[in-house]
Design an enzyme around this catalytic site. Structure first.
Site, PDB file in Angstrom:
ATOM      1  N   GLY A   9       0.848  -1.245   0.029  1.00  0.00           N
ATOM      2  CA  GLY A   9      -0.019   0.080  -0.053  1.00  0.00           C
ATOM      3  C   GLY A   9       0.683   1.219   0.144  1.00  0.00           C
ATOM      4  N   ILE A  10       2.160   1.088  -0.432  1.00  0.00           N
ATOM      5  CA  ILE A  10       2.971   2.396  -0.643  1.00  0.00           C
ATOM      6  C   ILE A  10       2.433   3.615  -1.460  1.00  0.00           C
ATOM      7  CG2 ILE A  10       4.400   1.506  -2.732  1.00  0.00           C
ATOM      8  CD1 ILE A  10       6.312   2.831   0.350  1.00  0.00           C
ATOM      9  N   GLN A  13      -2.332   7.166   1.160  1.00  0.00           N
ATOM     10  CA  GLN A  13      -1.772   8.209   1.851  1.00  0.00           C
ATOM     11  C   GLN A  13      -0.787   7.908   3.130  1.00  0.00           C
ATOM     12  OE1 GLN A  13      -4.496  10.994   4.305  1.00  0.00           O
ATOM     13  NE2 GLN A  13      -4.403   9.039   5.382  1.00  0.00           N
ATOM     14  N   ASP A  14      -1.301   6.618   3.778  1.00  0.00           N
ATOM     15  CA  ASP A  14      -0.238   6.312   4.783  1.00  0.00           C
ATOM     16  C   ASP A  14       0.997   5.586   4.432  1.00  0.00           C
ATOM     17  OD1 ASP A  14      -2.574   6.887   6.059  1.00  0.00           O
ATOM     18  OD2 ASP A  14      -2.764   4.925   7.063  1.00  0.00           O
ATOM     19  N   ASP A  57       1.041  -8.493  -5.492  1.00  0.00           N
ATOM     20  CA  ASP A  57      -0.153  -8.221  -5.326  1.00  0.00           C
ATOM     21  C   ASP A  57      -0.908  -9.087  -4.010  1.00  0.00           C
ATOM     22  OD1 ASP A  57      -3.367  -8.296  -5.806  1.00  0.00           O
ATOM     23  OD2 ASP A  57      -2.589  -7.410  -7.704  1.00  0.00           O
ATOM     24  N   SER A 126      -8.687  -1.503  11.607  1.00  0.00           N
ATOM     25  CA  SER A 126      -9.490  -0.352  11.677  1.00  0.00           C
ATOM     26  C   SER A 126     -10.598  -0.118  12.575  1.00  0.00           C
ATOM     27  CB  SER A 126      -9.950  -0.224  10.193  1.00  0.00           C
ATOM     28  OG  SER A 126     -11.129   0.873  10.244  1.00  0.00           O
ATOM     29  N   GLU A 128     -13.333   0.818  11.968  1.00  0.00           N
ATOM     30  CA  GLU A 128     -14.538   0.296  11.361  1.00  0.00           C
ATOM     31  C   GLU A 128     -14.914  -0.881  11.718  1.00  0.00           C
ATOM     32  OE1 GLU A 128     -16.842   1.119   8.355  1.00  0.00           O
ATOM     33  OE2 GLU A 128     -16.280   2.860   9.454  1.00  0.00           O
ATOM     34  N   TYR A 150     -16.255  -3.896   4.082  1.00  0.00           N
ATOM     35  CA  TYR A 150     -14.995  -3.751   4.438  1.00  0.00           C
ATOM     36  C   TYR A 150     -14.474  -4.056   5.899  1.00  0.00           C
ATOM     37  CZ  TYR A 150     -11.277  -0.384   5.772  1.00  0.00           C
ATOM     38  OH  TYR A 150      -9.908   0.088   6.276  1.00  0.00           O
ATOM     39  N   ARG A 185      -4.847  12.762   1.288  1.00  0.00           N
ATOM     40  CA  ARG A 185      -5.903  11.695   1.641  1.00  0.00           C
ATOM     41  C   ARG A 185      -6.593  11.747   0.052  1.00  0.00           C
ATOM     42  NH1 ARG A 185      -8.483   7.752   3.837  1.00  0.00           N
ATOM     43  NH2 ARG A 185      -9.774   8.454   5.599  1.00  0.00           N
TER      44      ARG A 185
HETATM   45  N1  GDD Z   1     -16.915   8.930   1.379  1.00  0.00           N
HETATM   46  C1  GDD Z   1     -17.847   9.875   1.556  1.00  0.00           C
HETATM   47  N2  GDD Z   1     -18.401  10.694   0.655  1.00  0.00           N
HETATM   48  N3  GDD Z   1     -18.229   9.773   2.842  1.00  0.00           N
HETATM   49  C2  GDD Z   1     -19.510  10.643   3.037  1.00  0.00           C
HETATM   50  C3  GDD Z   1     -20.110  11.241   2.111  1.00  0.00           C
HETATM   51  C4  GDD Z   1     -19.398  11.273   0.792  1.00  0.00           C
HETATM   52  O1  GDD Z   1     -20.206  11.951  -0.167  1.00  0.00           O
HETATM   53  N4  GDD Z   1     -20.962  11.853   2.651  1.00  0.00           N
HETATM   54  C5  GDD Z   1     -20.959  11.664   3.924  1.00  0.00           C
HETATM   55  N5  GDD Z   1     -19.989  10.790   4.175  1.00  0.00           N
HETATM   56  C6  GDD Z   1     -19.966   9.858   5.491  1.00  0.00           C
HETATM   57  C7  GDD Z   1     -19.831   8.506   5.740  1.00  0.00           C
HETATM   58  O2  GDD Z   1     -21.335   7.853   5.198  1.00  0.00           O
HETATM   59  C8  GDD Z   1     -19.004   8.239   6.600  1.00  0.00           C
HETATM   60  O3  GDD Z   1     -20.035   8.284   7.705  1.00  0.00           O
HETATM   61  C9  GDD Z   1     -18.127   9.538   7.140  1.00  0.00           C
HETATM   62  O4  GDD Z   1     -18.619  10.467   6.000  1.00  0.00           O
HETATM   63  C10 GDD Z   1     -16.691   9.165   6.679  1.00  0.00           C
HETATM   64  O5  GDD Z   1     -16.621   8.426   5.392  1.00  0.00           O
HETATM   65  P1  GDD Z   1     -14.969   8.359   4.467  1.00  0.00           P
HETATM   66  O6  GDD Z   1     -14.457   9.518   4.704  1.00  0.00           O
HETATM   67  O7  GDD Z   1     -15.417   7.410   3.437  1.00  0.00           O
HETATM   68  O8  GDD Z   1     -14.236   7.247   5.877  1.00  0.00           O
HETATM   69  P2  GDD Z   1     -14.965   5.920   6.679  1.00  0.00           P
HETATM   70  O9  GDD Z   1     -15.192   6.428   8.116  1.00  0.00           O
HETATM   71  O10 GDD Z   1     -15.992   5.518   6.179  1.00  0.00           O
HETATM   72  O11 GDD Z   1     -13.743   5.180   6.487  1.00  0.00           O
HETATM   73  C11 GDD Z   1     -12.291   5.877   6.790  1.00  0.00           C
HETATM   74  O12 GDD Z   1     -11.817   5.183   8.058  1.00  0.00           O
HETATM   75  C12 GDD Z   1     -11.563   3.915   8.547  1.00  0.00           C
HETATM   76  C13 GDD Z   1     -11.375   4.116  10.061  1.00  0.00           C
HETATM   77  O13 GDD Z   1     -12.476   4.254  10.750  1.00  0.00           O
HETATM   78  C14 GDD Z   1     -11.320   4.910   5.637  1.00  0.00           C
HETATM   79  O14 GDD Z   1     -10.102   5.597   5.866  1.00  0.00           O
HETATM   80  C15 GDD Z   1     -11.170   3.408   6.187  1.00  0.00           C
HETATM   81  O15 GDD Z   1     -10.089   3.053   5.229  1.00  0.00           O
HETATM   82  C16 GDD Z   1     -10.915   3.432   7.803  1.00  0.00           C
HETATM   83  O16 GDD Z   1     -10.385   1.966   8.107  1.00  0.00           O
END
Ligand code: GDD
Length: 342
Positions: A9-10, A13-14, A57, A126, A128, A150, A185
């Site tokens: 995953g180089i 972002q991380d 991969d 994560s 998540e 995920y 990001r």
């Molecule tokens: N992406 C995205 N796009 N999210 C949205 C949007 C949009 O248009 N509108 C609202 N959201 C809300 C999502 O429903 C979620 O509740 C929140 O914004 C954050 O979404 P993301 O930025 O996609 O991140 P994530 O929290 O789902 O996941 C990230 O964090 C995890 C760690 O908790 C990712 O980086 C994961 O890979 C990581 O494991």
């Protein structure tokens, strides 16, 4: 003696922040890149030419066996994954294969290549995994209740890591990282979508910010701080799992408001934010906030960049980037940046 690290995953972002950190510590850094990411690999070559890139991969054991046997690193950081939660609902099998089974393939490859158990392995677990949270704040003992393919895949991978540590005495540590953001990001994630669109609004290039659920709350930290925790985990004699978080939670709405306030736009949400069901998820994670006291106690790790500073950094970066893309005079943009930076 120079240490060697392999990062999967180089091109993410991380991967970038971690490679930068390890290079500053005089590591030899090898980055695994798959065929789909070749172009990103080429741009990484410009930014970090010291990183040696190898082809591999997570979907293919033969390639993993080859990469590990060829490099025999001291440390492996597994940051490779299908990491966008939204996409995982549309491609659940692919996500399980890369984000879940890919980790098992790595563990097996290490187990057979390194019978003396010298390699130290970091797994990007994560927040998540907590999903529909059972307690607040979440710590290393909070039960998992994933809410997306995920999250399910990350839980599988996490348990596989704990199992290989216990069954085979492998040095495997998992960082349960809460959301971490920054200038690098990807644009599919909400924070970057917000800062790049607000930058466009300020510069007159866009007039709406289209999002899904803006009530969701996240514990948002800065990616540059979080890679430090990854490294610290692998410097411990005893492998273990750690929650990495700021301990503060803000909604997506808070993030948008903070960004609009920084550029002096009043009623930004009412004026520019539109909701579109295509960005809603079939099941949502409503609230995440982490308790990283174990990391503080054992790793002596604390985050340095706070919420407002994070929004500031991302916004300034996007203003500069958008100005460059749209050939807008940087002098005009500088005034806005000075305002944000006050
Ligand atoms: N992406 C995205 N796009 N999210 C949205 C949007 C949009 O248009 N509108 C609202 N959201 C809300 C999502 O429903 C979620 O509740 C929140 O914004 C954050 O979404 P993301 O930025 O996609 O991140 P994530 O929290 O789902 O996941 C990230 O964090 C995890 C760690 O908790 C990712 O980086 C994961 O890979 C990581 O494991």
């Amino acid at each position: 003696m120079t240490k060697k690290a392999l990062i999967t995953g180089i091109t993410g972002q991380d991967g970038f922040h971690l490679a930068e950190l390890l290079l500053s510590k005089n590591y030899e850094v090898v980055g695994m890149v798959n065929r789909q990411r070749e172009e990103l690999g080429n741009s990484l070559r410009k930014d970090l030419p010291e990183v040696i890139q190898v082809r591999g991969d997570l979907a293919d054991s033969t390639s993993l066996n080859g990469v590990i046997a060829e490099t025999m690193p001291d440390e492996i950081y597994n940051l490779g994954a299908i990491s966008f939660v939204g996409l995982s609902f549309k491609q659940p099998e692919l996500t399980s294969n890369i984000t879940g089974l890919g980790v098992l393939r790595m563990l097996e490859a290490i187990r057979s290549a390194d019978p003396e158990r010298k390699i130290r392995f970091y797994q990007a677990s994560s927040s998540e995994m907590f999903g529909k949270v059972r307690e607040t704040p979440q710590n290393e003992n909070t039960p998992f209740h994933p809410r997306s393919p995920y999250g399910v895949s990350k839980v599988f991978a996490h348990h596989a890591c704990v199992n290989y540590r216990e069954a085979y005495g492998m040095h495997v540590s998992c960082g349960i990282l809460f959301n971490h953001e920054g200038e690098r990001r990807g644009h599919e994630f909400v924070t970057r979508k917000i800062t790049s669109t607000i930058a466009q609004i300020v510069l007159g290039i866009s007039d709406k910010l289209v999002l899904g659920n803006i009530e969701a709350k996240r514990d948002w930290g800065y990616a540059g701080d979080y890679v430090e925790a990854m490294w610290l985990m692998l410097q411990q004699e005893i492998p273990d799992d750690y929650v990495i978080a700021t301990g503060e939670t803000y909604s997506v709405k808070d993030f948008i408001e903070t960004a609009f306030n920084l550029v002096n736009i009043q009623d930004g949400i009412e004026r520019y934010v539109k909701q579109d069901p295509q960005f809603m998820r079939p099941s949502e994670v409503d609230l995440l906030v982490g308790d990283s006291s174990k990391a503080k106690r054992i790793l002596n790790w604390t985050p340095k960049v706070g919420f407002k500073e994070l929004v500031k950094r991302m916004l300034i970066n996007d203003l500069q980037l958008q100005a460059k893309i749209h050939q807008i005079d940087l002098q005009d943009v500088k005034q806005i940046i000075n305002l944000i930076d006050q």
